[in-house]
Structures are given as structure tokens and as C-alpha cells.
Design an enzyme around this catalytic site. Structure first.
Site, PDB file in Angstrom:
ATOM      1  N   THR A 375      34.361  -6.257   9.556  1.00  0.00           N
ATOM      2  CA  THR A 375      33.348  -6.746   8.642  1.00  0.00           C
ATOM      3  C   THR A 375      32.000  -6.197   9.087  1.00  0.00           C
ATOM      4  OG1 THR A 375      34.737  -8.663   8.378  1.00  0.00           O
ATOM      5  CG2 THR A 375      32.431  -8.998   7.876  1.00  0.00           C
ATOM      6  N   THR A 393      32.969  -6.740   3.732  1.00  0.00           N
ATOM      7  CA  THR A 393      34.047  -6.295   4.608  1.00  0.00           C
ATOM      8  C   THR A 393      35.172  -5.573   3.880  1.00  0.00           C
ATOM      9  OG1 THR A 393      35.602  -7.111   6.281  1.00  0.00           O
ATOM     10  CG2 THR A 393      35.323  -8.498   4.359  1.00  0.00           C
ATOM     11  N   ASN A 395      37.988  -6.083   5.685  1.00  0.00           N
ATOM     12  CA  ASN A 395      38.827  -6.859   6.593  1.00  0.00           C
ATOM     13  C   ASN A 395      39.008  -6.088   7.893  1.00  0.00           C
ATOM     14  OD1 ASN A 395      40.129  -9.120   7.518  1.00  0.00           O
ATOM     15  ND2 ASN A 395      42.149  -8.427   6.859  1.00  0.00           N
ATOM     16  N   ASP A 417      43.961 -12.048   4.875  1.00  0.00           N
ATOM     17  CA  ASP A 417      43.206 -13.283   5.139  1.00  0.00           C
ATOM     18  C   ASP A 417      43.882 -14.502   4.511  1.00  0.00           C
ATOM     19  OD1 ASP A 417      41.296 -12.400   6.851  1.00  0.00           O
ATOM     20  OD2 ASP A 417      39.687 -12.247   5.380  1.00  0.00           O
ATOM     21  N   SER A 446      37.708 -17.148   4.003  1.00  0.00           N
ATOM     22  CA  SER A 446      36.985 -16.208   4.861  1.00  0.00           C
ATOM     23  C   SER A 446      36.291 -16.950   5.991  1.00  0.00           C
ATOM     24  CB  SER A 446      35.935 -15.478   4.019  1.00  0.00           C
ATOM     25  OG  SER A 446      35.123 -14.675   4.838  1.00  0.00           O
ATOM     26  N   SER A 447      35.997 -16.208   7.051  1.00  0.00           N
ATOM     27  CA  SER A 447      35.146 -16.753   8.119  1.00  0.00           C
ATOM     28  C   SER A 447      33.718 -16.219   8.021  1.00  0.00           C
ATOM     29  CB  SER A 447      35.723 -16.389   9.496  1.00  0.00           C
ATOM     30  OG  SER A 447      37.002 -16.961   9.647  1.00  0.00           O
ATOM     31  N   GLY A 468      35.748 -11.405  12.265  1.00  0.00           N
ATOM     32  CA  GLY A 468      36.913 -12.222  11.930  1.00  0.00           C
ATOM     33  C   GLY A 468      36.680 -13.686  12.233  1.00  0.00           C
TER      34      GLY A 468
HETATM   35  N1  GLY Z   1      38.056 -10.607   6.595  1.00  0.00           N
HETATM   36  C1  GLY Z   1      37.567 -11.523   7.552  1.00  0.00           C
HETATM   37  C2  GLY Z   1      37.025 -12.755   6.926  1.00  0.00           C
HETATM   38  O1  GLY Z   1      36.626 -12.720   5.778  1.00  0.00           O
HETATM   39  O2  GLY Z   1      37.010 -13.772   7.555  1.00  0.00           O
END
Ligand code: GLY
Length: 564
Positions: A375, A393, A395, A417, A446-447, A468
């Protein structure tokens, strides 16, 4: 099954990291009028140029987003998705959700083999791709909150793609370290690996197909990507390669505006990301659990401070993985997760000295309530007082590894995800539940957590990170280093971080934490490991105080803070 791709992610990120600077040693970059902090220097300069030419922070955010799609193929993109958090000088706030969606043909068990084991298809290749949202997201931001023309903001990216830019040391290493992935797809191998000959440091990378795609977008608008020639190229290549995305998926994709989550911490107003980000709930829940523990009295970097951080992280991740998902599909129990009585019960369950084993921590809501990377990040502040935080991102680094033949852009592997098999770990080791299972049209949890902090009603911090599942804990630690420990923004970023995510029951630590502190944490019962990748996210932040814009770039990566 998932180990091989995770090793890929680790190796990519390790090459981008450089040794940590000594803590408490660095000044931020100071600016008076405008500032951009991004993970790639050329794109940061593009943003500053837009600000200097009279554009606002949203204009700069759009131009940086497109520039990174050219200069930072690791994560910058038009084939992925993300979030933009905006706070305008007049006090309005909004959150633009351009997260990818599962295509119509996606199914709950699409990544399971006949024996029910998770395959690699959610990570590598055409079937890993969610319907990209970036182009619609940047269009929506510009139409509603920007001032410049779409084509003007695409121009720097077009120039960088057609004329090329010099390959930095970290980019050169990154291509080498991702050769196994990129070699699997002929266009990725040709464009990014020079067909196996590899680019040298300072050699020029030109991307003519990407330049043509961006030129078509400049002429025809975002519609080009979703309904025009670009859409037709993408859909026909998907069909040819057994991918799932169709013209209908592309035509139907819309970015949406959502109301940011808000909360308070010790007099500061926190404006942060709502679902499908899990990050905002996490930041607000963890801060609320910490508030009242007096953990800060033990001082930054102490074993006690890390202990409390780890325990609130552990408790949040137990909830995150069970309850949260796409708000258009599941009822996220946000109010219940932030309810003071619930927070108090979670706080009270923290032993002041000892680690609580994760097996003793369960998602904490009563059943009735519960029913219901890589990301990149950049932060921008302009002269008028508008601030923008963007995390977007593909990912994993270089996403699915697929570059679209004839269109020149990389595609995400955001489908990973989702919980491909509820209860089994994903790329980031997150063990998630049905709330985040695969369904057509759904956005994966998502984080990513772009966040803005106000002090006395004015922007004080603008921040976010890639990384992540570690994004949320890293962003929180930088905020706490400023708010609770009085650090300047650069020191707050440089200080070593820890990460706990409930499962696995392990405290990841960065280099720089003293052996004595580690010994105390082990004595408290923590299973401690040096973080792999070695960096716990890379936070790009701005602090605004006393008339100065202070840019903190994370030296764990290779971008910069640029201002004027
Ligand atoms: N792709 C990582 C997130 O969105 O958390």
C-alpha cells in the site's frame, strides 16, 4: 499454502526498508505554505508543483495519486483502490471510498481447492483482482472538492510515463526482489524487468502503454477506464486469462462518499476512516481503552507503555476480525464497539503487569449485538487550510503481478483481503470471519486508515501508512508519540514500534527497542519476535503548529517530505 506469497511480500518490503535512524534525533521538514509527504520523491514534487500553481490539497492529492501510479509501481496505481480523507478549511469533512469490489462472478469459496484448502489464486494472477476503484475515486474527489482540470492533473503522470524517470536504488532492488512474481506475466516482465535484463540504478524507465492509457483518460475522463477503450482492453484480457472482471463490473463501479468516524482523545478530535476500513474503529477503540490507564506515565519506550499498547491492540484485533466488513453488506456494530461500558470492560480486563494470552481474549460483544502491504500513503496540507490524507493500494507489492497487455498498468490482488476461508489466515496473517467473506459486489475489509487530528478545532496531524494489518497500530503509535509523549513529528515516526494482532499471539518489535525492555516484556509473558518485514508500516505525516507545516517522512521507506 499461503507462506510462499507472504515470503514475497516480506522480501519486497525488506528491500525498501533502510536501517532505522537513531530515535529522537531528527527535525521534520518545515514549510509555511504547502507540504506533501509521500513515499516516492518525484510524486511528492508533483504535488508541491500543483500547490504552487494555485491548486488546493485535493488537486495535489489527485495529481500525486496519478504520478505514483507511474513512479511507484509497487503500490501506486490506477488498477487498485483506496481511501481519501478530506478536511476542508471551512470545517467540512468527507471520506471517499474507492476500495475495489468483488466482481459479479465472485463466490464465497472461489479460492478453495476441492479439499477445502485455500489456494494462491487470491494473491497471484488474473483471478485475484478486485474491480479497481482508484480512477473513479480521484475523479469524485476532484469533481466535488478540487479546483483544477482533470487533464491538467493527469499531465505530470503522462509526462513521467512517456519520458520516463530515473530508477532509484530502492526501486531497482524492488524489481530484482519481485522478479519471481513479475516474470510470470509477460507484460510485467517486459516493462518492469526489461525482459529479464533488469534495469540498473539511474536508468530511465519509460512506460509508453501506460502513457497512452493515461492520455485517453485525460481526454475522455474517468469514463475511459470504466466504459471506454481501456475498459474493453481490460475486460477482453480478463476473459482471455480466465479472470472474472467484465465490462458490466467496470461500468457499474462507483466510488462513494462516507461520513468519517469521529471521536475524542484527551482534548484532540480524531477524524478517521469508517468501514470498509477497520482502521478508524481500531484507532478510536484502542485510544479509548488506553485513556484512563495512565500508561503514559511510564514514558515512551518503556516496557509498561509497550505492554498497554500490545494489550489494547490484542483486544481490538479480536473484535476486528469477527465483526467488521463492508457496510453495504454487513451491519458493523460500531456504536457497540465504542460504547463506554464495553470499552471499560475491555480496559479492566488488562492486567497491569502480565500479558493476557490471546486464547483468553475473544471478540467481546454479546451475540445479539454482533449479529447485526502493499500500500502507499501520502499526506497533503495547503495554504488555505485544507488537508488531505490518501492511502491507496494494489494490496501486495505489485498486486497480482499482472500488467494489462496493451494498457500498461498493474492490477491489484485485493481479493486476498477477504476471508477466503473464514478462520484461515490471509497474506497479513489476519484470521477473519464471515463478516468479511467473499460476495459479489462486496468490498473487502481494509486496514488502511487515513486520519486527521484536530487541536482547538484546527488541523494538527494528517497521517496514514501502508503496511497491511500493521497500518492501524503504527498510525496509533505515531499519534500517541505526539499527543502523550510530546515528540516532534519526525521523532514520533522514527521511534521503534510494536505490533500485536491477537492471532498469532505474538508481539512483533522493530529494531531499536532496548534489550532490557525486551527482557521485561518477555517476563510479562510476551512471545516476542523481530518484526518480519522488519518495519512496522511506514507512516507519512504532517503536523501543523505555530504557523508551521512540519512534514515527517518515514525513513523506513524512500520517499520525502517536500514543502515551500
Ligand atoms: N490491502 C491492505 C488493506 O487494505 O488493509
Amino acid at each position: 499454502m499461503k507462506n510462499a506469497p507472504f515470503v514475497r511480500f516480506l522480501s519486497i518490503t525488506l528491500t525498501l526498508s533502510i536501517s532505522l535512524p537513531a530515535a529522537y534525533a531528527h527535525d521534520p521538514v518545515y514549510a509555511r505554505k504547502g507540504i506533501v509527504v509521500a513515499q516516492e520523491p518525484v510524486a511528492a514534487d508533483v504535488g508541491v508543483a500543483v500547490l504552487k500553481s494555485g491548486g488546493n490539497a485535493v488537486d495535489a492529492g489527485v495529481a500525486v495519486g496519478f504520478a505514483l501510479a507511474v513512479t511507484h509501481p509497487f503500490a501506486g496505481n490506477i488498477g487498485g483502490g483506496g481511501f481519501m480523507l478530506i478536511r476542508l478549511a471551512d470545517g467540512r469533512t468527507t471520506f471517499i471510498d474507492f476500495r475495489e469490489k468483488a466482481p459479479h462472478q465472485a463466490t464465497h469459496d472461489m479460492y478453495l481447492d476441492p479439499s477445502g484448502n485455500v489456494t494462491h489464486d487470491s494473491l497471484i494472477g488474473w483471478r485475484a483482482v478486485g474491480v479497481p476503484g482508484t480512477v473513479r475515486g480521484l475523479e469524485l474527489a476532484l469533481k466535488k472538492y478540487g479546483t483544477k482540470s482533470w487533464s491538467e492533473l493527469l499531465a505530470p503522470a503522462i509526462h513521467l510515463a512517456s519520458s520516463g524517470f530515473p530508477i532509484s536504488y530502492s526501486q531497482m532492488r524492488s524489481f530484482h526482489n519481485t522478479a519471481d512474481l513479475l516474470s510470470q506475466f509477460p507484460d510485467s516482465k517486459r516493462i518492469f524487468l526489461k525482459d529479464g535484463a533488469f534495469y540498473d540504478w539511474n536508468e530511465t524507465l519509460q512506460q509508453p502503454e501506460l502513457a497512452r492509457t493515461l492520455e485517453r483518460m485525460a481526454r475522455n475522463g474517468a469514463k475511459e477506464f470504466y466504459e471506454g477503450e481501456t475498459a474493453r482492453i481490460l475486460a477482453s484480457q480478463m476473459e482471455k486469462n480466465a479472470g472474472l472482471i467484465t465490462l458490466e463490473d467496470l461500468r457499474e463501479y462507483q466510488a462513494v462518499e462516507r461520513k468519517p468516524l469521529e471521536g475524542d482523545y484527551k482534548g484532540y478530535r480524531i477524524i478517521t476512516s469508517p468501514p470498509p476500513s477497520s482502521g478508524g474503529v481500531g484507532i478510536l477503540q484502542m485510544l479509548a481503552m488506553l485513556d484512563g490507564t495512565s500508561y503514559e506515565k511510564s514514558k515512551a519506550g518503556s516496557a509498561t507503555a509497550y505492554h498497554y499498547l500490545a494489550e489494547v491492540m490484542r483486544r481490538f484485533y479480536a473484535d476486528r476480525n469477527e465483526y467488521l466488513g463492508d457496510p453495504d453488506f454487513v451491519k458493523d456494530p460500531i456504536t457497540a464497539l465504542l460504547e463506554p461500558g464495553y470499552i471499560k470492560a475491555r480496559r479492566d480486563s488488562i492486567d497491569p503487569v502480565l500479558a493476557t494470552p490471546s486464547e483468553q481474549i475473544n471478540p467481546g460483544l454479546p451475540a445479539a449485538v454482533a449479529e447485526g502491504s502493499d500500500t502507499t500513503h501520502y499526506s497533503i496540507a495547503d495554504e488555505q487550510g485544507n488537508v488531505v490524507a490518501v492511502t491507496y493500494t494494489l494490496n501486495a507489492g505489485y498486486g497480482s503481478g499482472v500488467t494489462v497487455p496493451g494498457a500498461g498498468f498493474l492490477l491489484n490482488d485485493e481479493m486476498d483481503d477477504f476471508a477466503a476461508k473464514p478462520g484461515a489466515p490471509n497474506l497479513f496473517g489476519l484470521v477473519q470471519g464471515e463478516a468479511n467473506s467473499i460476495a459479489p459486489g462486496r468490498r473487502p475489509l481494509s486496514s488502511m486508515v487515513p486520519t486527521i487530528v484536530l487541536k482547538d478545532g484546527k488541523p494538527f496531524l494528517v497521517l496514514g501508512a501502508p503496511g497491511g494489518s500493521r497500518i492501524i497500530t503504527a498510525v496509533m503509535q505515531v499519534m500517541l508519540n505526539v499527543i502523550d509523549f510530546g515528540m516532534n513529528i519526525q521523532d514520533a515516526i522514527d521511534s521503534p514500534r510494536v505490533h500485536h494482532q491477537w492471532k498469532p499471539d505474538r508481539l512483533d518489535i522493530e529494531r531499536g527497542i532496548s534489550p532490557d525492555t525486551i527482557a521485561l516484556l518477555k517476563k510479562a509473558g510476551y512471545n516476542i519476535e523481530e518484526a518480519k518485514p522488519a518495519v512496522i508500516a511506514r507512516v507519512e505525516a504532517i503536523l501543523i503548529s505555530d504557523g508551521w507545516l512540519q512534514g515527517g517522512h518515514d525513513d523506513r521507506g524512500s520517499g520525502k517530505a517536500a514543502g515551500y
